[in-house]
Structures are given as structure tokens and as C-alpha cells.
Design an enzyme around this catalytic site. Structure first.
Site, PDB file in Angstrom:
ATOM      1  N   HIS A  22     132.923  35.304  86.311  1.00  0.00           N
ATOM      2  CA  HIS A  22     134.189  35.795  86.854  1.00  0.00           C
ATOM      3  C   HIS A  22     134.140  37.315  87.037  1.00  0.00           C
ATOM      4  O   HIS A  22     134.654  37.847  88.020  1.00  0.00           O
ATOM      5  CB  HIS A  22     135.351  35.477  85.907  1.00  0.00           C
ATOM      6  CG  HIS A  22     135.611  34.006  85.724  1.00  0.00           C
ATOM      7  ND1 HIS A  22     135.379  33.357  84.550  1.00  0.00           N
ATOM      8  CD2 HIS A  22     136.083  33.080  86.590  1.00  0.00           C
ATOM      9  CE1 HIS A  22     135.719  32.085  84.682  1.00  0.00           C
ATOM     10  NE2 HIS A  22     136.143  31.885  85.908  1.00  0.00           N
ATOM     11  N   LEU A  55     137.609  33.790  81.018  1.00  0.00           N
ATOM     12  CA  LEU A  55     136.765  34.620  81.885  1.00  0.00           C
ATOM     13  C   LEU A  55     135.416  34.935  81.241  1.00  0.00           C
ATOM     14  O   LEU A  55     135.317  35.184  80.045  1.00  0.00           O
ATOM     15  CB  LEU A  55     137.499  35.920  82.240  1.00  0.00           C
ATOM     16  CG  LEU A  55     138.858  35.744  82.919  1.00  0.00           C
ATOM     17  CD1 LEU A  55     139.473  37.100  83.253  1.00  0.00           C
ATOM     18  CD2 LEU A  55     138.756  34.880  84.176  1.00  0.00           C
ATOM     19  N   SER A  85     129.161  29.337  82.958  1.00  0.00           N
ATOM     20  CA  SER A  85     130.320  28.485  83.234  1.00  0.00           C
ATOM     21  C   SER A  85     131.187  28.400  81.984  1.00  0.00           C
ATOM     22  O   SER A  85     130.674  28.473  80.863  1.00  0.00           O
ATOM     23  CB  SER A  85     129.816  27.085  83.608  1.00  0.00           C
ATOM     24  OG  SER A  85     130.809  26.119  83.406  1.00  0.00           O
ATOM     25  N   SER A  86     132.499  28.219  82.191  1.00  0.00           N
ATOM     26  CA  SER A  86     133.405  28.065  81.034  1.00  0.00           C
ATOM     27  C   SER A  86     132.994  26.850  80.217  1.00  0.00           C
ATOM     28  O   SER A  86     133.204  26.792  79.015  1.00  0.00           O
ATOM     29  CB  SER A  86     134.837  27.866  81.499  1.00  0.00           C
ATOM     30  OG  SER A  86     135.158  28.833  82.445  1.00  0.00           O
TER      31      SER A  86
END
Ligand code: PAF
Length: 281
Positions: free
Chosen positions: A37, A33, A185-186
Site C-alpha cells: 500500500h 496497510l 499482502s494483508s
């Protein structure tokens, strides 16, 4: 906050909340997260009474040469973030819970996946649509929030819900960006400092494309200029698309509104971003 791994217990808990007249909200995630998120969780928290976050790295949406194994996983950290942001229930199933032995039912959309990322990631959206429908069935949300950074995913989920009469309201949330404009973004975790600096050209290219279209340039010309800008990332351009924002079909002439979307591979990360363009009347 409660954490449940079993789909049956999660279903029972969510149905119980609904029977009390509570609005159940869902933010589906694959964990790792980040600020993006958190903004989805906060947005959902404002419109529901019982806030559920699912954390599941879904194997069926990764291709054989993709990063399923190396995808960042840190449940302790994710759990803390959920707790700090008012989540009521974290659904954290095992792969066997979601895909029991013998699983063979998938959701396929006919056209929407045959554009943008779907062309480069065969089977990806089949995996996404399937797991999201399963999450909807397990959690029974009244409302679910998806980030518009994954624009094609957002459109596909909206379409699936409409086509299959699923009683859930889908809300799209704006992309969260770093101060340099990079979409959070992850997969940014895979970037070095230098690559992060170069990745800022994605946003610059989108803003340039938007400016050119609004000035009356053709989509073809806008894409040409964006490509030049994207060369400065030093990465490999996967696609640049100027398309209808509902069907995702490429457009040859810009009239009132469209979507510009792109994907670029920089180092180990494949980055995607997009911008909605509307002519003010
Ligand atoms: O956007 C994601 O993180 C995933 O695609 C989703 C919606 C959680 C489905 O696995």
C-alpha cells in the site's frame, strides 16, 4: 492530514480541492496497510496534488465463508502510516455510510469476473466494482492507483471506467515483494514462519512458467511444470492460468504476450500472484 467519515463532507472537501485546480488522487484500501500500500500511496502522491486514501473493509466483496470478520483492522496504525506518507485526507466511512438501509444497486461486469478468482469467489467482483464506483463518486478523483497483484481487480476497474465513461485515470502499480519473492499482502499475516518459507514457491513457479513459455513450450506444458513446483508449497492449488492479459481468457498458444496467474491456499491464507510475460521482438 484530515480524517473524514461522512461521504457528503468528503465529497465537498474533494470538490473544493478540484475547484482550486488541484489534481485529486485516490488509493482505495481495506486498511491493514503494508509496504504494498505504501508504494501505491507514494506513486499516487507523485502524480497528484491532493492525496486521498480510503480505508474500508467492504462487506459486499466477502463470501459467507470468507474472512470478513477476522480481516485485520488497526485504524491507529493505518492512520500513522498515512500521515507519514504525505496523505492529505483519509476517508474512513462506517458500513452504514457506504451501504445505507435499503441499498440495492450493484455494478456487474458480464465476462471479466468469470475467470481466475471470480470463479472461486462468486459475487466478489460485484462487491469490488460497486464499492470502487461509490468511492469514485464520493471522492471524484482525477487519478486512482491499484496494485497489479490483484490483477483481475485492476482489469475490472479499468474496464468499468471505460464502459461507464468515468472520468478517472487508472494506474496499475507493480507488486511489492519480500526478499524471497513473496508478494506482500494483508493475508500474509495469517502465515506462520514455515508457511512463509513455502509460499516463496509461488514466485518461483511463475518465473518457471515465464521461462518455459519464452523457450517455446506450450501453456499446457508450462502449467504442468508449475503445478509440480507448487506442490512444494504443501498447499492446495486453487488455479494456475495462462491467459490473455486483457480478457483473461485461457490461451492455448503463447505468441507475444500473456499473463500467468495463480492462487494457492497455504494454511489459513489464500495467496494469489501473477506475472506478465512479453516476448521481446
Ligand atoms: O484491493 C482492495 O483492497 C479492495 O478490493 C478495494 C479496491 C479497496 C475495494 O474494496
Amino acid at each position: 492530514m484530515i480524517v473524514l467519515r461522512s461521504p457528503e463532507k468528503t465529497f465537498r472537501k474533494c470538490v473544493k480541492e478540484k475547484r482550486k485546480g488541484r489534481i485529486v488522487g485516490l488509493v482505495p484500501t481495506m486498511g491493514a496497510l503494508h509496504e504494498g500500500h505504501i508504494s501505491l500511496i507514494r506513486k499516487c502522491g507523485k502524480i497528484c496534488d491532493f492525496l486521498v486514501v480510503s480505508i474500508f473493509v467492504n462487506p459486499t466483496q466477502f463470501g459467507p465463508s470468507e474472512d470478513f470478520k477476522s480481516y485485520p483492522r488497526d485504524f491507529k496504525r493505518d492512520r500513522k502510516i498515512c500521515e507519514e506518507n504525505g496523505v492529505d485526507l483519509v476517508f474512513y466511512p462506517t458500513a452504514e455510510n457506504v451501504y445505507p438501509p435499503g441499498f440495492e444497486t450493484f455494478v456487474n461486469l458480464e465476462k471479466l469476473p468469470s475467470h481466475l478468482c471470480g470463479l472461486r469467489r462468486p459475487g466478489h467482483f460485484r462487491g469490488v466494482a460497486t464499492v470502487v464506483l461509490k468511492l469514485f463518486n464520493i471522492i471524484q478523483p482525477d487519478v486512482a492507483v491499484f496494485g497489479k497483484k490483484d490483477y483481475q481487480q485492476f482489469r475490472i476497474i479499468k474496464k468499468m471506467v471505460r464502459d461507464l465513461n468515468i472520468p478517472v485515470r487508472i494506474i496499475g502499480a507493480e507488486t511489492v515483494r519480500t526478499h524471497k519473492g513473496l508478494a506482500v499482502s494483508s493475508r500474509n499475516w495469517y502465515l506462520s514462519e514455515d508457511e512463509i518459507g513455502r509460499a516463496a514457491f509461488l514466485r518461483k513457479a511463475l518465473l518457471l512458467g515465464k521461462k518455459l513459455l519464452l523457450k517455446g513450450e506450450s501453456p499446457a506444458r508450462a502449467k504442468q511444470e508449475m503445478r509440480k513446483m507448487l506442490f512444494r508449497t504443501g498447499g492446495k492449488i486453487d488455479y494456475i492460468s495462462v491467459c490473455d492479459r486483457f480478457t483473461l481468457d485461457e490461451i492455448k498458444r503463447f505468441e507475444k504476450e500473456c499473463l500467468i496467474a495463480l492462487a494457492v491456499k497455504i494454511g489459513k491464507a489464500r495467496l494469489i500472484d501473477n506475472i506478465e510475460v512479453r516476448r521481446k521482438l
